[in-house]
Scaffold this active site. Sequence first.
Site, PDB file in Angstrom:
ATOM      1  N   ASP A 156     -29.628 -60.832  66.074  1.00 51.86           N
ATOM      2  CA  ASP A 156     -28.630 -61.625  66.799  1.00 51.86           C
ATOM      3  C   ASP A 156     -29.257 -62.975  67.177  1.00 51.86           C
ATOM      4  O   ASP A 156     -30.402 -63.032  67.625  1.00 51.86           O
ATOM      5  CB  ASP A 156     -28.194 -60.856  68.052  1.00 51.86           C
ATOM      6  CG  ASP A 156     -26.897 -61.398  68.637  1.00 51.86           C
ATOM      7  OD1 ASP A 156     -25.895 -60.651  68.638  1.00 51.86           O
ATOM      8  OD2 ASP A 156     -26.890 -62.555  69.106  1.00 51.86           O
ATOM      9  N   ASN A 202     -18.257 -53.686  70.439  1.00 57.88           N
ATOM     10  CA  ASN A 202     -17.272 -54.353  71.282  1.00 57.88           C
ATOM     11  C   ASN A 202     -15.975 -54.484  70.487  1.00 57.88           C
ATOM     12  O   ASN A 202     -15.998 -54.853  69.308  1.00 57.88           O
ATOM     13  CB  ASN A 202     -17.768 -55.746  71.683  1.00 57.88           C
ATOM     14  CG  ASN A 202     -19.006 -55.675  72.556  1.00 57.88           C
ATOM     15  OD1 ASN A 202     -19.156 -54.774  73.369  1.00 57.88           O
ATOM     16  ND2 ASN A 202     -19.917 -56.619  72.380  1.00 57.88           N
ATOM     17  N   GLN A 253     -15.465 -58.734  72.370  1.00 53.84           N
ATOM     18  CA  GLN A 253     -15.750 -59.074  70.960  1.00 53.84           C
ATOM     19  C   GLN A 253     -15.529 -60.567  70.737  1.00 53.84           C
ATOM     20  O   GLN A 253     -14.526 -61.133  71.200  1.00 53.84           O
ATOM     21  CB  GLN A 253     -14.831 -58.256  70.038  1.00 53.84           C
ATOM     22  CG  GLN A 253     -15.153 -58.453  68.560  1.00 53.84           C
ATOM     23  CD  GLN A 253     -14.392 -57.483  67.657  1.00 53.84           C
ATOM     24  OE1 GLN A 253     -13.542 -56.714  68.116  1.00 53.84           O
ATOM     25  NE2 GLN A 253     -14.698 -57.526  66.366  1.00 53.84           N
ATOM     26  N   SER A 254     -16.470 -61.200  70.049  1.00 58.10           N
ATOM     27  CA  SER A 254     -16.330 -62.635  69.763  1.00 58.10           C
ATOM     28  C   SER A 254     -16.314 -62.925  68.268  1.00 58.10           C
ATOM     29  O   SER A 254     -15.804 -63.964  67.849  1.00 58.10           O
ATOM     30  CB  SER A 254     -17.454 -63.434  70.434  1.00 58.10           C
ATOM     31  OG  SER A 254     -18.711 -63.018  69.963  1.00 58.10           O
ATOM     32  N   VAL A 255     -16.862 -62.036  67.454  1.00 60.62           N
ATOM     33  CA  VAL A 255     -16.815 -62.219  65.996  1.00 60.62           C
ATOM     34  C   VAL A 255     -15.999 -61.065  65.416  1.00 60.62           C
ATOM     35  O   VAL A 255     -16.342 -59.888  65.617  1.00 60.62           O
ATOM     36  CB  VAL A 255     -18.233 -62.240  65.371  1.00 60.62           C
ATOM     37  CG1 VAL A 255     -18.137 -62.407  63.858  1.00 60.62           C
ATOM     38  CG2 VAL A 255     -19.074 -63.379  65.966  1.00 60.62           C
ATOM     39  N   HIS A 297     -19.021 -54.839  63.924  1.00 64.37           N
ATOM     40  CA  HIS A 297     -20.486 -54.796  63.963  1.00 64.37           C
ATOM     41  C   HIS A 297     -20.959 -53.862  65.064  1.00 64.37           C
ATOM     42  O   HIS A 297     -20.308 -53.708  66.089  1.00 64.37           O
ATOM     43  CB  HIS A 297     -21.087 -56.188  64.163  1.00 64.37           C
ATOM     44  CG  HIS A 297     -20.483 -56.974  65.288  1.00 64.37           C
ATOM     45  ND1 HIS A 297     -19.264 -57.596  65.182  1.00 64.37           N
ATOM     46  CD2 HIS A 297     -20.928 -57.227  66.541  1.00 64.37           C
ATOM     47  CE1 HIS A 297     -18.980 -58.204  66.317  1.00 64.37           C
ATOM     48  NE2 HIS A 297     -19.969 -57.992  67.171  1.00 64.37           N
ATOM     49  N   HIS A 342     -24.038 -53.404  67.650  1.00 59.61           N
ATOM     50  CA  HIS A 342     -25.214 -54.003  68.269  1.00 59.61           C
ATOM     51  C   HIS A 342     -26.260 -52.907  68.481  1.00 59.61           C
ATOM     52  O   HIS A 342     -25.932 -51.824  68.975  1.00 59.61           O
ATOM     53  CB  HIS A 342     -24.889 -54.553  69.664  1.00 59.61           C
ATOM     54  CG  HIS A 342     -23.929 -55.696  69.702  1.00 59.61           C
ATOM     55  ND1 HIS A 342     -24.337 -56.995  69.910  1.00 59.61           N
ATOM     56  CD2 HIS A 342     -22.576 -55.738  69.591  1.00 59.61           C
ATOM     57  CE1 HIS A 342     -23.279 -57.790  69.931  1.00 59.61           C
ATOM     58  NE2 HIS A 342     -22.193 -57.050  69.750  1.00 59.61           N
TER      59      HIS A 342
HETATM   60  P1  AMP Z   1     -19.526 -59.592  69.786  1.00 60.04           P
HETATM   61  O1  AMP Z   1     -19.425 -60.407  71.048  1.00 60.04           O
HETATM   62  O2  AMP Z   1     -19.633 -58.120  70.015  1.00 60.04           O
HETATM   63  O3  AMP Z   1     -18.429 -59.959  68.795  1.00 60.04           O
HETATM   64  O4  AMP Z   1     -20.912 -59.979  69.142  1.00 60.04           O
HETATM   65  C1  AMP Z   1     -21.091 -61.067  68.289  1.00 60.04           C
HETATM   66  C2  AMP Z   1     -22.548 -61.365  68.277  1.00 60.04           C
HETATM   67  O5  AMP Z   1     -22.814 -62.194  67.181  1.00 60.04           O
HETATM   68  C3  AMP Z   1     -23.058 -62.085  69.535  1.00 60.04           C
HETATM   69  O6  AMP Z   1     -24.061 -61.286  70.165  1.00 60.04           O
HETATM   70  C4  AMP Z   1     -23.618 -63.386  68.970  1.00 60.04           C
HETATM   71  O7  AMP Z   1     -24.785 -63.807  69.634  1.00 60.04           O
HETATM   72  C5  AMP Z   1     -23.881 -63.024  67.523  1.00 60.04           C
HETATM   73  N1  AMP Z   1     -23.865 -64.118  66.583  1.00 60.04           N
HETATM   74  C6  AMP Z   1     -22.975 -65.141  66.507  1.00 60.04           C
HETATM   75  N2  AMP Z   1     -23.269 -65.944  65.472  1.00 60.04           N
HETATM   76  C7  AMP Z   1     -24.370 -65.430  64.881  1.00 60.04           C
HETATM   77  C8  AMP Z   1     -25.172 -65.810  63.760  1.00 60.04           C
HETATM   78  N3  AMP Z   1     -24.890 -66.884  63.025  1.00 60.04           N
HETATM   79  N4  AMP Z   1     -26.241 -65.037  63.442  1.00 60.04           N
HETATM   80  C9  AMP Z   1     -26.548 -63.949  64.181  1.00 60.04           C
HETATM   81  N5  AMP Z   1     -25.826 -63.533  65.238  1.00 60.04           N
HETATM   82  C10 AMP Z   1     -24.758 -64.257  65.592  1.00 60.04           C
END
Ligand code: AMP
Length: 114
Positions: free
Chosen positions: A30, A87, A94-96, A100, A102
């Site tokens: 991450d 998440n 969740q942000s992406v 996934h 963690h």
């Molecule tokens: P979530 O909030 O569960 O969707 O987690 C998304 C995660 O992706 C967060 O912990 C971010 O820090 C991580 N993240 C975002 N962009 C990247 C990237 N380019 N490479 C690695 N991790 C990333």
Amino acid sequence: MSETLFSKIISREIPADIVYEDEHLLGFRDVNPQAPVHVLFIPKKAMATLNDAEDGDAELLGRLLLAAGTFAKAEGFAEAGYRTVINCNADGGQSVYHLHVHLLAGRSLSWPPG
Ligand code: AMP
């Protein structure tokens, strides 16, 4: 599903510190680690959230957790302990929007999460 940061990591359009790869999954560190070890395991088959998983994805979901546990054992912190987190959507943080898992380790993690 539309392109996400993580599909671009799979296609190597953007760089990542990749620690695990097989036919089905990718694991990478991450960029904003929340613990000394913070790795994300993702399926190469894109699905936005856990809500999108179906019966046919049962094996793939199992592979994600197995990869995390195997990595923990290989890296030597399995006995000390670690946490796996998925998440989901806004309330889950969740942000992406590419499913996934963690994997967090290397310090004592509090509970409940915020
Ligand atoms: P979530 O909030 O569960 O969707 O987690 C998304 C995660 O992706 C967060 O912990 C971010 O820090 C991580 N993240 C975002 N962009 C990247 C990237 N380019 N490479 C690695 N991790 C990333």
